[in-house]
Write a protein that holds these residues in place. Structure first.
Motif, PDB file in Angstrom:
ATOM      1  N   HIS A  62      -7.104  -2.104  -2.878  1.00  0.00           N
ATOM      2  CA  HIS A  62      -5.654  -2.253  -2.673  1.00  0.00           C
ATOM      3  C   HIS A  62      -5.278  -2.180  -1.188  1.00  0.00           C
ATOM      4  CE1 HIS A  62      -5.520   2.353  -3.154  1.00  0.00           C
ATOM      5  NE2 HIS A  62      -5.113   2.120  -1.932  1.00  0.00           N
ATOM      6  N   ASP A  66      -9.197   3.926   4.383  1.00  0.00           N
ATOM      7  CA  ASP A  66      -9.035   3.641   2.952  1.00  0.00           C
ATOM      8  C   ASP A  66      -9.854   2.400   2.626  1.00  0.00           C
ATOM      9  OD1 ASP A  66      -8.127   3.039   0.366  1.00  0.00           O
ATOM     10  OD2 ASP A  66      -6.067   3.657   0.821  1.00  0.00           O
ATOM     11  N   HIS A  75       0.840  -1.205   0.000  1.00  0.00           N
ATOM     12  CA  HIS A  75       0.000   0.000   0.000  1.00  0.00           C
ATOM     13  C   HIS A  75       0.876   1.257   0.000  1.00  0.00           C
ATOM     14  CE1 HIS A  75      -3.976   1.808   1.801  1.00  0.00           C
ATOM     15  NE2 HIS A  75      -3.596   2.419   0.702  1.00  0.00           N
ATOM     16  N   HIS A 121      -3.718   9.434   2.425  1.00  0.00           N
ATOM     17  CA  HIS A 121      -2.920   8.288   2.884  1.00  0.00           C
ATOM     18  C   HIS A 121      -2.121   8.624   4.138  1.00  0.00           C
ATOM     19  CE1 HIS A 121      -3.845   6.370  -1.035  1.00  0.00           C
ATOM     20  NE2 HIS A 121      -3.760   5.279  -0.306  1.00  0.00           N
ATOM     21  N   TRP A 136     -12.940   6.083   0.187  1.00  0.00           N
ATOM     22  CA  TRP A 136     -12.539   6.541   1.512  1.00  0.00           C
ATOM     23  C   TRP A 136     -13.739   6.822   2.406  1.00  0.00           C
ATOM     24  CZ3 TRP A 136      -7.383   6.865   2.595  1.00  0.00           C
ATOM     25  CH2 TRP A 136      -6.499   6.949   1.508  1.00  0.00           C
TER      26      TRP A 136
END
Ligand code: FE
Length: 198
Positions: free
Chosen positions: A163, A159, A28, A78, A124
């Motif tokens: 992924h 998140d 990630h 992130h 998100w």
């Protein structure tokens, strides 16, 4: 000369999460670094973009500014996400709990809404302090640069892109969200809330 942004290093505690593997985090993290790289590239390219060709249907400057919002919001979200992991979950501190209760009636009701938001979002969940509304709200985003509410301050960021959990959970998002909840660093959330309310 364009500014450049440097990616934050991986916090070592992210390699010791409960239910989210070090391999998942490391893979990630490479995506996060990619957003940093593209942000720097776009900041550079925008310096020499031809302003005389600006056009709202298509122009280089338009496309670069649109994609800059994806790259830079990708960096920002992130960093919030990685920073609010590693604390072991559990009960939030009193100030956070009070804010969640004030907005959702009870902590349990906030959890229910946050998890449902996580299933509803394509990208998100951003639990934010919204100063204009005067309360906490679980906002969702389908991409880094979608559905943002101006001035709302992120407190807890999840998140939900595949992924973020494919390595550990395949396509099963609910157990990943449960794992996320078990690794929240509530002290980080409390610090963000205090700063947002100043
Ligand atoms: Fe991600």
């Amino acid at each position: 000369m364009a500014d450049t942004y440097t990616a934050r290093p991986v916090d070592p505690r992210l390699h010791n999460l409960n239910g989210i593997s070090a391999n998942q985090i490391d893979q990630h993290y490479t995506l996060y670094q990619g957003y940093v790289n593209k942000t720097n590239e776009l900041w550079g390219s925008l310096e020499t973009a031809d302003r005389s060709k600006a056009n709202q249907t298509y122009s280089a400057i338009r496309e670069m500014k649109v994609e800059l919002s994806f790259a830079w919001d990708g960096v920002i979200l992130h960093e919030y996400y990685f920073e609010n992991l590693g604390g072991g979950g559990g009960n939030p501190p009193d100030e956070v709990r009070k804010a969640l209760e004030a907005a959702y009636g009870s902590y349990e009701a906030w959890v229910e809404d946050f998890k449902a938001s996580g299933i509803s979002a394509r990208g998100w969940v951003i639990c934010s302090w919204d100063p204009k509304a005067g309360k906490v709200f679980n906002y969702i985003a389908d991409a880094h640069n979608s559905f943002g509410i101006w001035n709302a301050v992120p407190l807890l960021v999840l998140d939900t892109y595949e992924h973020a959990y494919m390595v550990d959970y395949g396509v099963r998002r609910p157990p990943y969200i449960d794992a996320f909840m078990n690794n929240i660093d509530w002290h980080v959330v409390a610090q963000r809330l205090a700063a947002a309310k100043k």
